[in-house]
Motif scaffolding. Structure first.
Motif, PDB file in Angstrom:
ATOM      1  N   ASP A  27      23.382  10.570 -34.994  1.00  0.00           N
ATOM      2  CA  ASP A  27      22.416  10.351 -33.955  1.00  0.00           C
ATOM      3  C   ASP A  27      22.532  10.191 -32.462  1.00  0.00           C
ATOM      4  O   ASP A  27      22.319   9.312 -31.601  1.00  0.00           O
ATOM      5  CB  ASP A  27      21.520   8.839 -34.141  1.00  0.00           C
ATOM      6  CG  ASP A  27      21.028   8.952 -35.776  1.00  0.00           C
ATOM      7  OD1 ASP A  27      20.476  10.132 -36.027  1.00  0.00           O
ATOM      8  OD2 ASP A  27      20.593   8.040 -36.402  1.00  0.00           O
ATOM      9  N   LYS A  28      23.397  11.169 -31.976  1.00  0.00           N
ATOM     10  CA  LYS A  28      24.263  11.066 -30.678  1.00  0.00           C
ATOM     11  C   LYS A  28      23.169  12.090 -29.731  1.00  0.00           C
ATOM     12  O   LYS A  28      23.461  11.965 -28.395  1.00  0.00           O
ATOM     13  CB  LYS A  28      25.522  11.633 -30.531  1.00  0.00           C
ATOM     14  CG  LYS A  28      26.503  10.668 -31.179  1.00  0.00           C
ATOM     15  CD  LYS A  28      26.939   9.416 -30.394  1.00  0.00           C
ATOM     16  CE  LYS A  28      27.715   8.486 -31.184  1.00  0.00           C
ATOM     17  NZ  LYS A  28      27.932   7.193 -30.368  1.00  0.00           N
ATOM     18  N   ALA A  86      19.190  13.684 -29.943  1.00  0.00           N
ATOM     19  CA  ALA A  86      17.732  14.113 -30.603  1.00  0.00           C
ATOM     20  C   ALA A  86      17.736  15.562 -30.425  1.00  0.00           C
ATOM     21  O   ALA A  86      18.150  16.106 -29.663  1.00  0.00           O
ATOM     22  CB  ALA A  86      16.860  13.341 -29.686  1.00  0.00           C
TER      23      ALA A  86
END
Length: 85
Positions: A24-25, A27
């Motif tokens: 989740d670094k 989007a």
């Protein structure tokens, strides 16, 4: 080492790797924007190089911006896209 400065989005392959890493670094929408920006920036840089060297008095003294012997620009472009991703 520059991940904390720029997010390390140096090229589309890195951006895709960051997006699919599952950490989740990045989007998906941000990743798409990064990739489009990288492709537009690379295209603009290539065009600027080409225009500069075509119109320059030193146009014949630098290496030419053409596909290798026996290959078309389309083939070279497709290989470049393939190896980018």
């Amino acid at each position: 080492s520059l991940g904390n400065v720029s997010g390390a989005h140096f090229n589309p392959a890195v951006t895709v790797a960051i997006m699919i890493s599952g950490r989740d670094k990045c989007a998906p929408l941000d990743g798409l924007c990064y990739i489009l920006s990288q492709l537009v920036g690379g295209t603009c840089a290539g065009l600027a190089y080409g225009f500069y060297h075509i119109s320059s008095s030193k146009a014949d003294t630098t290496f030419s911006l053409v596909a290798g012997s026996g290959y078309t620009l389309v083939q070279a472009g497709l290989v470049e896209l393939f190896f980018t991703f």
